[in-house]
Structures are given as C-alpha cells and as structure tokens.
Motif scaffolding. Structure first.
Motif, PDB file in Angstrom:
ATOM      1  N   LEU A 243       0.836  -1.205   0.000  1.00 26.59           N
ATOM      2  CA  LEU A 243       0.000   0.000   0.000  1.00 26.59           C
ATOM      3  C   LEU A 243       0.869   1.253   0.000  1.00 26.59           C
ATOM      4  O   LEU A 243       0.648   2.176  -0.799  1.00 26.59           O
ATOM      5  CB  LEU A 243      -0.917  -0.008   1.225  1.00 26.59           C
ATOM      6  N   ALA A 244       1.858   1.292   0.890  1.00 27.03           N
ATOM      7  CA  ALA A 244       2.749   2.454   0.949  1.00 27.03           C
ATOM      8  C   ALA A 244       3.517   2.616  -0.356  1.00 27.03           C
ATOM      9  O   ALA A 244       3.748   3.738  -0.820  1.00 27.03           O
ATOM     10  CB  ALA A 244       3.720   2.295   2.126  1.00 27.03           C
ATOM     11  N   HIS A 245       3.903   1.501  -0.962  1.00 28.86           N
ATOM     12  CA  HIS A 245       4.626   1.536  -2.238  1.00 28.86           C
ATOM     13  C   HIS A 245       3.788   2.198  -3.316  1.00 28.86           C
ATOM     14  O   HIS A 245       4.290   2.995  -4.120  1.00 28.86           O
ATOM     15  CB  HIS A 245       5.010   0.109  -2.645  1.00 28.86           C
ATOM     16  N   SER A 246       2.500   1.887  -3.328  1.00 29.92           N
ATOM     17  CA  SER A 246       1.628   2.472  -4.350  1.00 29.92           C
ATOM     18  C   SER A 246       1.341   3.951  -4.089  1.00 29.92           C
ATOM     19  O   SER A 246       1.005   4.690  -5.017  1.00 29.92           O
ATOM     20  CB  SER A 246       0.301   1.699  -4.411  1.00 29.92           C
ATOM     21  N   LEU A 247       1.504   4.397  -2.841  1.00 29.33           N
ATOM     22  CA  LEU A 247       1.173   5.773  -2.501  1.00 29.33           C
ATOM     23  C   LEU A 247       2.341   6.741  -2.665  1.00 29.33           C
ATOM     24  O   LEU A 247       2.163   7.865  -3.146  1.00 29.33           O
ATOM     25  CB  LEU A 247       0.664   5.845  -1.052  1.00 29.33           C
ATOM     26  N   VAL A 248       3.552   6.339  -2.254  1.00 32.79           N
ATOM     27  CA  VAL A 248       4.648   7.313  -2.174  1.00 32.79           C
ATOM     28  C   VAL A 248       5.897   6.918  -2.950  1.00 32.79           C
ATOM     29  O   VAL A 248       6.914   7.611  -2.858  1.00 32.79           O
ATOM     30  CB  VAL A 248       5.039   7.569  -0.692  1.00 32.79           C
ATOM     31  N   ARG A 249       5.857   5.856  -3.728  1.00 36.54           N
ATOM     32  CA  ARG A 249       7.075   5.414  -4.419  1.00 36.54           C
ATOM     33  C   ARG A 249       7.574   6.424  -5.439  1.00 36.54           C
ATOM     34  O   ARG A 249       8.750   6.426  -5.799  1.00 36.54           O
ATOM     35  CB  ARG A 249       6.811   4.075  -5.109  1.00 36.54           C
ATOM     36  N   TRP A 250       6.685   7.310  -5.915  1.00 33.47           N
ATOM     37  CA  TRP A 250       7.046   8.278  -6.955  1.00 33.47           C
ATOM     38  C   TRP A 250       7.823   9.473  -6.394  1.00 33.47           C
ATOM     39  O   TRP A 250       8.364  10.283  -7.157  1.00 33.47           O
ATOM     40  CB  TRP A 250       5.782   8.800  -7.651  1.00 33.47           C
ATOM     41  N   LEU A 251       7.903   9.583  -5.067  1.00 32.20           N
ATOM     42  CA  LEU A 251       8.650  10.676  -4.452  1.00 32.20           C
ATOM     43  C   LEU A 251      10.152  10.429  -4.572  1.00 32.20           C
ATOM     44  O   LEU A 251      10.576   9.286  -4.752  1.00 32.20           O
ATOM     45  CB  LEU A 251       8.262  10.810  -2.979  1.00 32.20           C
ATOM     46  N   PRO A 252      10.981  11.472  -4.479  1.00 36.06           N
ATOM     47  CA  PRO A 252      12.435  11.248  -4.471  1.00 36.06           C
ATOM     48  C   PRO A 252      12.828  10.299  -3.348  1.00 36.06           C
ATOM     49  O   PRO A 252      12.359  10.438  -2.222  1.00 36.06           O
ATOM     50  CB  PRO A 252      13.003  12.653  -4.238  1.00 36.06           C
ATOM     51  N   GLY A 253      13.695   9.347  -3.674  1.00 37.25           N
ATOM     52  CA  GLY A 253      14.029   8.333  -2.670  1.00 37.25           C
ATOM     53  C   GLY A 253      12.819   7.474  -2.364  1.00 37.25           C
ATOM     54  O   GLY A 253      12.513   7.215  -1.194  1.00 37.25           O
ATOM     55  N   GLY A 254      12.149   7.012  -3.410  1.00 32.63           N
ATOM     56  CA  GLY A 254      10.862   6.337  -3.279  1.00 32.63           C
ATOM     57  C   GLY A 254      10.816   5.235  -2.239  1.00 32.63           C
ATOM     58  O   GLY A 254       9.914   5.191  -1.401  1.00 32.63           O
ATOM     59  N   LEU A 255      11.780   4.326  -2.268  1.00 36.55           N
ATOM     60  CA  LEU A 255      11.754   3.208  -1.332  1.00 36.55           C
ATOM     61  C   LEU A 255      12.021   3.662   0.104  1.00 36.55           C
ATOM     62  O   LEU A 255      11.505   3.068   1.056  1.00 36.55           O
ATOM     63  CB  LEU A 255      12.786   2.148  -1.738  1.00 36.55           C
ATOM     64  N   GLY A 256      12.815   4.717   0.272  1.00 39.87           N
ATOM     65  CA  GLY A 256      13.016   5.282   1.597  1.00 39.87           C
ATOM     66  C   GLY A 256      11.719   5.858   2.148  1.00 39.87           C
ATOM     67  O   GLY A 256      11.384   5.674   3.321  1.00 39.87           O
ATOM     68  N   CYS A 257      10.966   6.530   1.274  1.00 37.74           N
ATOM     69  CA  CYS A 257       9.668   7.072   1.669  1.00 37.74           C
ATOM     70  C   CYS A 257       8.688   5.947   2.006  1.00 37.74           C
ATOM     71  O   CYS A 257       7.885   6.060   2.940  1.00 37.74           O
ATOM     72  CB  CYS A 257       9.097   7.948   0.555  1.00 37.74           C
ATOM     73  N   VAL A 258       8.756   4.862   1.245  1.00 42.57           N
ATOM     74  CA  VAL A 258       7.905   3.699   1.524  1.00 42.57           C
ATOM     75  C   VAL A 258       8.198   3.156   2.914  1.00 42.57           C
ATOM     76  O   VAL A 258       7.292   2.788   3.664  1.00 42.57           O
ATOM     77  CB  VAL A 258       8.124   2.603   0.454  1.00 42.57           C
ATOM     78  N   SER A 259       9.476   3.115   3.291  1.00 36.36           N
ATOM     79  CA  SER A 259       9.864   2.629   4.617  1.00 36.36           C
ATOM     80  C   SER A 259       9.249   3.481   5.718  1.00 36.36           C
ATOM     81  O   SER A 259       8.709   2.954   6.700  1.00 36.36           O
ATOM     82  CB  SER A 259      11.393   2.626   4.744  1.00 36.36           C
ATOM     83  N   VAL A 260       9.301   4.803   5.562  1.00 40.75           N
ATOM     84  CA  VAL A 260       8.769   5.707   6.579  1.00 40.75           C
ATOM     85  C   VAL A 260       7.253   5.547   6.705  1.00 40.75           C
ATOM     86  O   VAL A 260       6.718   5.414   7.816  1.00 40.75           O
ATOM     87  CB  VAL A 260       9.117   7.173   6.250  1.00 40.75           C
ATOM     88  N   VAL A 261       6.555   5.554   5.569  1.00 40.04           N
ATOM     89  CA  VAL A 261       5.096   5.457   5.590  1.00 40.04           C
ATOM     90  C   VAL A 261       4.640   4.087   6.107  1.00 40.04           C
ATOM     91  O   VAL A 261       3.679   3.988   6.880  1.00 40.04           O
ATOM     92  CB  VAL A 261       4.508   5.730   4.185  1.00 40.04           C
ATOM     93  N   THR A 262       5.339   3.036   5.710  1.00 36.44           N
ATOM     94  CA  THR A 262       4.980   1.702   6.181  1.00 36.44           C
ATOM     95  C   THR A 262       5.106   1.606   7.695  1.00 36.44           C
ATOM     96  O   THR A 262       4.229   1.064   8.378  1.00 36.44           O
ATOM     97  CB  THR A 262       5.873   0.632   5.535  1.00 36.44           C
ATOM     98  N   ASN A 263       6.199   2.127   8.229  1.00 38.41           N
ATOM     99  CA  ASN A 263       6.385   2.095   9.688  1.00 38.41           C
ATOM    100  C   ASN A 263       5.308   2.894  10.402  1.00 38.41           C
ATOM    101  O   ASN A 263       4.864   2.500  11.486  1.00 38.41           O
ATOM    102  CB  ASN A 263       7.770   2.630  10.051  1.00 38.41           C
ATOM    103  N   MET A 264       4.879   3.998   9.813  1.00 37.84           N
ATOM    104  CA  MET A 264       3.838   4.806  10.436  1.00 37.84           C
ATOM    105  C   MET A 264       2.516   4.046  10.484  1.00 37.84           C
ATOM    106  O   MET A 264       1.834   4.011  11.509  1.00 37.84           O
ATOM    107  CB  MET A 264       3.657   6.116   9.666  1.00 37.84           C
TER     108      MET A 264
END
Length: 424
Positions: free
Chosen positions: A79-100
C-alpha cells in the motif's frame, strides 16, 4: 549506600549485564547491606504486576505478532509503495510510511523494524541506496511504533503515573504522525541531494488494490480506539479483542496464518511478555528504594527551588531524557524518571498526559542511537553493516526527531487537542 547502588547500576550496565539483572543486582546489594527484610523485596517484585491494566501487555504483543506472521507488513508495504514510491528516494519514503501505518497495528518498534527492514533494506540496496542510509531510515522510522497507539509502553507509563490509558493512546497519535512526516521530508531532502531514484507514478487501480489488500489491517487501530472512545471496552479488553481480531483476519480472511505461524506468534508473545515483566519487576524494586529514600522528591525540590524559568526547565528535562534514552533501555528509564520528573512537570503547569507523551517521544529516540539502540542494531544486522558506519546518516534523523519533540513539548495542543475533543 543509595549513591553506591546507583553507581553500581551503571557499572554493571557498562560490563554488559542486561538491564533487568543490573537493576535487580544493584537493588539487592542495597537491601542486603541495609538489612531490609527480603520478604519486602519479594512482595515488591511481584505486587506491581498484579494489575488489570498490565493484562493488556501480552494481548497487544500477541496481536502484533499475529499480524506480522499473517503477512500484514507485506500488505502495508505494498500500500505504501503504491502511494509514495514516486517521491524522491521512493523506497526510503515507503519505509517511513509503512512504519507509520504498521505502528497502529503492531504497537512495537522492534517488530516494525524487523518486519519492514527485512523486506525493504535488501530492496533498497539493490536499487542503489547505501546500506547506511537504508539502515538509518528503518531504525529511525520504526520508533513511532511505541508512540502511535496501541502501545504497551504507554500502558506502563499510564500505570506508573496513574493516568488514563485511553487518553494516552489518543494523545500519542498526532505526535507520532508528526515525527513520521518529519522523517518523510528528511528522506526526500537527502534523496534529492544524493540523486536516489524515484519510482513510476502509480495508477488509480494500483492504489485501490493496495487499499483493498491492507483494508482489514488499516481499520484495526480505528476499531480499537473507537471502542475505547465510545466506552465499549477498556484498554485491556480492547487488547484482548485485538488479539482475537488479528487471529480471525490472519486465519479466516487472509488465510496466511497456519498452525506453525500461530505457535511462533505465541512463542514470541511469551518471550516478549517475560522480557517486559522481568524489567518491570526489577525496576520496581530499584524505584521503591529510590522513593523510600526520598531521592525523587529531593531532586524535584532542588530543581524547582533553583528558580529556573518554566520554558528553560522544560528544555532541561527534555535534554536529560534524550541522553537517558541513549544510555539505557526505555522501560527502566520510565521507572527512574517518572517519579522524579512528573512532580517537576506538574509543578511548572504541564498537563500530566502532555508530559507523558513528551517523555515517551524523547526516550523513543534512544531506540536508534548508540550504544543501546535496539532498532539500530537490528537494522544494521539486516543491512549487514557496522553500527559505527551509520552515524553520519543517523544524525539528520536524530536532530529532526529532537526538534519535533521539543516542538511538542512547547505546544501542548499538538498532544492535548485530540483527547480533549474525543474524550469530553
């Protein structure tokens, strides 16, 4: 003798003795020298666990473990991958959102760091992220696991400070989200500077599929908090219901939970509960001696008697908590500092719930700072990197996290607005 006991505690910790045994041994030395009856020690060791509120601890641990073994983390990652992967550092952003998001399911920073890191850290390394950056993001982002409800740590704070568990849960939501959003922005800024990749923008269908796959996990915290707010169940009863909910979702809805995984979840619950309760019991004896000798009252009176302005006193308390979180585990810190700091905080006009959340957030940062950072060591193990090689990447996250905690300390509304609105 009281100061010898305190020094003895830190000497034992320096020699690598586990915190629970260090506190127990230091307290026992004091008891034997002072001639305190051992029957009192035995009574104090067990009496503090005889609380209905503490029943929530094993249930929340079980619920989180069941969710992890049921593959909920992978669904939330998707779910997080589909929401924020397009941001710079996509997978890093996925990590933050997933943990939240996962924080509202598992209630454990260590569990979040393990489940998210085991999936995303190897993937980040494949995509060109440095091992240090991948480990640092996972270690720091996972600390909100004990801030965003549910949280067994909040139950311990509420019990120690005689506060409402329900209010603690609700009060932790906004601060936890603020810390996560701050780390998300930090990740984006660092990724832009380093040129880390961003992924393809998701389609509406991908987002919808991600929401549907993680739907039952997403509504779990809503179900729990709603039950508490509307008086349907107490926090302990909600903990038991959440464990049942996690079992039903994993076994009958997702069908990813089998007998083997169920036994693994039960084993983790037993071990996790034992560790928490062992620390609680040992800390209880240590704290009992401190209180009986009047140490917390003496320190509180001394600090309040200095005439330090309230705004400066708040900063001093927060800075002390930052340092304490770095050198000792979270639960023992709670037993030591709650009797000392709560009279000071209330003496300068802070709401007890407000200060409890500030204390929790400040100490939580210690989970990813050496020398005892639990999520840091776990993330470094997953990234196959030495802890000392992550310091450069950890500093921005600690600084930003510390600034958010200070902001929360000086703006009570960030903590108290939600419980004031929902629990009138």
């Amino acid at each position: 003798m009281i100061w010898i006991m305190i020094v003895g505690l830190f000497v034992l910790i320096a020699f690598g003795v586990p915190i629970a045994f260090s506190m127990g041994a230091a307290a026992l030395m004091y008891v034997l020298v002072e001639g305190i009856p051992l029957s009192i020690v035995a009574q104090r060791f067990f009496s503090n666990t005889q609380s209905f509120a503490f029943l929530a601890v094993p249930f929340f641990i079980l619920a989180g473990s069941l969710m992890v073994h049921a593959g909920i983390a992978q669904r939330i990652i998707q779910l997080a991958h589909s929401l924020v992967r397009w941001l710079p550092g996509g997978l890093g952003c996925v990590s933050v959102v997933t943990n939240m998001v996962l924080a509202g399911v598992s209630g454990s920073s260590v569990a979040d760091a393990a489940s998210v890191g085991s999936v995303l850290i190897p993937e980040m390394k494949k995509k060109g992220y440095s091992s240090s950056f991948a480990a640092s993001i996972n270690a720091s982002a996972s600390v909100v696991g004990i801030i965003i409800p549910p949280s067994s740590t909040m139950i311990i704070i509420a019990w120690l400070a005689n506060l409402s568990v329900a209010k603690m849960f609700i009060a932790g939501a906004i601060p936890g989200i603020l810390i996560s959003l701050a780390y998300l922005v930090t990740t984006i800024v660092i990724s832009v500077k380093r040129g880390y990749p961003r992924e393809q923008r998701p389609t509406f269908k991908e987002v919808a599929q991600g929401v549907m796959q993680a739907f039952w996990a997403i509504i779990m915290p809503i179900f729990m908090i709603g039950a508490i707010i509307f008086g349907i169940a107490t926090a302990t009863e909600v903990a038991a219901l959440s464990a049942v909910y996690a079992f039903i979702i994993g076994f009958f809805v997702y069908r990813s939970l089998d007998g083997k995984k169920l036994m693994a979840a039960l084993k983790e619950t037993v071990v996790g509960t034992t560790v928490v309760m062992m620390i609680v019991c040992s800390s209880s004896i240590f704290t009992y001696i401190l209180i009986s000798e009047g140490i917390p009252a003496m320190i509180s009176s001394a600090l309040l008697g200095l005439g330090i302005p309230d705004y400066l006193m708040i900063l001093i308390l927060v800075l002390i908590l930052f340092v304490a979180g770095m050198i000792m585990d979270l639960v023992p810190n709670l037993f030591i500092f709650i009797p000392i700091f709560f009279p000071i905080a209330t003496g300068i006009g802070m709401d007890p719930i407000h200060f409890a959340i500030v204390m929790l957030c400040a100490l939580a940062l210690g989970l990813f700072t050496p020398p005892v950072g639990t999520t840091l060591f776990l993330s470094c193990h997953l990234a196959k990197i030495k802890v000392e090689n992550t310091y450069k990447d950890l500093i921005p996250y600690f600084v930003i996290g510390a600034l958010v905690v200070i902001l929360i300390a000086y703006i009570p509304g960030l903590v108290m607005w939600l419980p004031d609105v929902l629990m009138k």
